[in-house]
Design a protein around this motif. Sequence first.
Motif, mmCIF file in Angstrom:
data_model
loop_
_atom_site.group_PDB
_atom_site.id
_atom_site.type_symbol
_atom_site.label_atom_id
_atom_site.label_comp_id
_atom_site.label_asym_id
_atom_site.label_seq_id
_atom_site.Cartn_x
_atom_site.Cartn_y
_atom_site.Cartn_z
ATOM 1 N N ARG A 1 93.283 3.649 58.489
ATOM 2 C CA ARG A 1 93.343 3.188 59.884
ATOM 3 C C ARG A 1 94.775 3.157 60.404
ATOM 4 O O ARG A 1 95.021 3.512 61.559
ATOM 5 N N GLU A 2 95.713 2.764 59.526
ATOM 6 C CA GLU A 2 97.127 2.686 59.901
ATOM 7 C C GLU A 2 97.664 4.048 60.369
ATOM 8 O O GLU A 2 98.572 4.121 61.180
ATOM 9 N N HIS A 3 97.108 5.111 59.815
ATOM 10 C CA HIS A 3 97.557 6.467 60.132
ATOM 11 C C HIS A 3 96.499 7.238 60.917
ATOM 12 O O HIS A 3 96.508 8.453 60.957
ATOM 13 N N ALA A 4 95.612 6.453 61.553
ATOM 14 C CA ALA A 4 94.687 6.986 62.557
ATOM 15 C C ALA A 4 93.533 7.807 62.004
ATOM 16 O O ALA A 4 93.127 8.797 62.615
ATOM 17 N N LEU B 1 90.871 13.111 58.436
ATOM 18 C CA LEU B 1 92.261 13.390 58.801
ATOM 19 C C LEU B 1 92.900 12.120 59.368
ATOM 20 O O LEU B 1 92.363 11.500 60.286
ATOM 21 N N GLY B 2 94.062 11.753 58.790
ATOM 22 C CA GLY B 2 94.691 10.486 59.123
ATOM 23 C C GLY B 2 94.735 9.594 57.888
ATOM 24 O O GLY B 2 95.719 8.911 57.645
ATOM 25 N N THR C 1 85.975 5.862 58.919
ATOM 26 C CA THR C 1 86.922 4.750 58.826
ATOM 27 C C THR C 1 86.128 3.457 58.612
ATOM 28 O O THR C 1 85.110 3.241 59.269
ATOM 29 N N LYS D 1 90.661 8.977 64.141
ATOM 30 C CA LYS D 1 90.732 10.224 64.918
ATOM 31 C C LYS D 1 90.087 11.376 64.134
ATOM 32 O O LYS D 1 89.336 12.173 64.695
ATOM 33 N N GLY D 2 90.378 11.436 62.823
ATOM 34 C CA GLY D 2 89.727 12.450 61.985
ATOM 35 C C GLY D 2 88.223 12.208 61.933
ATOM 36 O O GLY D 2 87.431 13.152 61.957
ATOM 37 N N TYR D 3 87.837 10.941 61.882
ATOM 38 C CA TYR D 3 86.418 10.572 61.878
ATOM 39 C C TYR D 3 85.763 10.984 63.202
ATOM 40 O O TYR D 3 84.679 11.570 63.218
ATOM 41 N N ALA D 4 86.455 10.764 64.325
ATOM 42 C CA ALA D 4 85.912 11.188 65.617
ATOM 43 C C ALA D 4 85.758 12.709 65.653
ATOM 44 O O ALA D 4 84.739 13.232 66.117
#
Lengths: 364, 364
Positions: free
Chosen positions: B229-232, B225-226, B149, B235-238
Amino acid sequence: MHEKYSYDFLYDFTLAVFRKIGCPQEHANIASKVLLSADLRGIDSHGVARLSGYVRLWETGRINPRPQIKIVHETPSTAVVDGDRGLGLIVAPYAMKVAMQKAENVGTGWVSVKNSNHFGIAGYHAMMALDQDMIGMAMTNASALVAPTFSAERMLGTNPIAVAIPAKSQPAFVADFATTTVANGKLEVAQRKKQDISLGWAQDKEGNPSTDAFAVKEGGSLLPLGGDREHASHKGYALGSIVDIFSAVLSGASYGPWAPPFPAYIPVPQNMPGQGLGHFLGAMRVDAFRPKEEFLEHMDNWIKRFRNARRTDENQPVLIPGDPERAMESVYMKEGIPLLQSVEEDLQKLGDKLEVEWDKKDKG
Amino acid sequence: MHEKYSYDFLYDFTLAVFRKIGCPQEHANIASKVLLSADLRGIDSHGVARLSGYVRLWETGRINPRPQIKIVHETPSTAVVDGDRGLGLIVAPYAMKVAMQKAENVGTGWVSVKNSNHFGIAGYHAMMALDQDMIGMAMTNASALVAPTFSAERMLGTNPIAVAIPAKSQPAFVADFATTTVANGKLEVAQRKKQDISLGWAQDKEGNPSTDAFAVKEGGSLLPLGGDREHASHKGYALGSIVDIFSAVLSGASYGPWAPPFPAYIPVPQNMPGQGLGHFLGAMRVDAFRPKEEFLEHMDNWIKRFRNARRTDENQPVLIPGDPERAMESVYMKEGIPLLQSVEEDLQKLGDKLEVEWDKKDKG
């Protein structure tokens, strides 16, 4: 504007509330520390905003303030813990300590919990492992708000996953996120601001994508990470399912749509297949894989390399999981924790009800 | 249209190719079984379409056909395995067997692998645990194609996660997914069909969201996945980061942007911090938590309840992770496995080069 409260003031108030409902001193201390960690890290929906909700659960007998928490089954690397209807805020740290002890002994430890309640933020429990040079993991199921891909029915909770990984000089890598596109808190923010929400966050009760901040309140559901099939919501659904199964099917808690709800006025589901909410905690000794110093140095290298990844926008740094929460904690410890007016009023009322002082003079 | 090939034909051809490059019989058998499982399950990008790529890696010395795979460090519940530059298709099953043996002994087993190569589909390795009434987990890092992200730089691989959970009468729950919105294969499909891709799948090299199926090929990157940033997408990056760290930092493989690339003509990164690709395998005995029969029955209950979740569209059932792959396997075993013309030609050329017969008469 939001009034700010010192950490100590909020901690002392919270502690007094937990003592009033009958928690032993040590439990009240731990519970207050875990609860306030949410506010400190900027996840206010999981902090003191929940305190009156816990009290209502105690009033209806769903929270036991003096639980006999115990291991009901174990192997060298695993355990199932029965929370005896205690606060998740103390059951989960107990379970994490069990996991860490097993990791000391055999390299890793994995504990599934049943008969528990909401445990605050998953990140707190995962981070307990960092001090011992371990990788920590925490997850929990929760009452159903989320619809699987192709469904319009609430079947899963927001079911967060947290993973905390130590580094040497760099701050630890701490991922802590719900397995939905957004947590319910973001909808509440939009409701208060009277704004629309983005597509991909929620759907109405017919299963149509919605931009209405009240969609879930009005019978709709949150969407799994990914949002829709085109953007791989089946992956978010798989993740939320894995959390549900590890946290509740493995232990004997109530899973899927049978997870008991947080608001005390909502009756628990009929024919629950287990007891209470479930959690899953894990700890892995870093040196169970490679020498500790080597690992920590490579984590520093990993973190620094990712911080230096080429930015899309020069003014927006690439973040490492945990950065935003750590920055928030730093500001809030210095300047005080802002509370919404509705939360202040709620805590004032709670103080009145339990005869715990919420005195404006001491907020500093 | 696609010509269809029987499983046996493709298996025999693959086996002969692995024998020709010097794999011992047993390794060639396992490698062929793992590779073909991808085609059977409909993940063709990870099946025989990769065979010539493996051969080129062998030609450049990056794949060792006679590896001395060994445990280089262990505790009762963990191990690090050195793959000795062997095919991931045989190193990962070896590591999974180690994890399962440890689970037999102490409840769970966790193995991080270094010095390995592409391992086929993660689902195969996770599913090895099912026969032993265990939950299986498998993940791997991969050469960098994915931008974090806020970044426009390729830092992570598509880094899949697989979790396989046994049930009693219901088919097992098998999640197997990349931690990007889509795997690269979906872009290749769109390239062939000369179609645009959805937003949220890829960005160009400046970091602008792109609908161009060639965006990644032309220097862009896949999105976590996501999507944004608006769609998270954080979280996919994590998730992709956790896979990278467990698979490669924990073991001593090359992580992040240093992961060695699959195409043999691309030079390996300079100053790699470790050896080869890494994987992470895990096994948990179900009865390390609760009695096996109880767990399996509750999994049946979970699965049936989710299959019966209220559908958005009456004609589109709610799926359980693993359903699509199982349905594909059933069809392909009966009717044969379709191959793209480009893959047929590639295998024909490979057969010519290695003097392995690719005879149309025997395809049945």
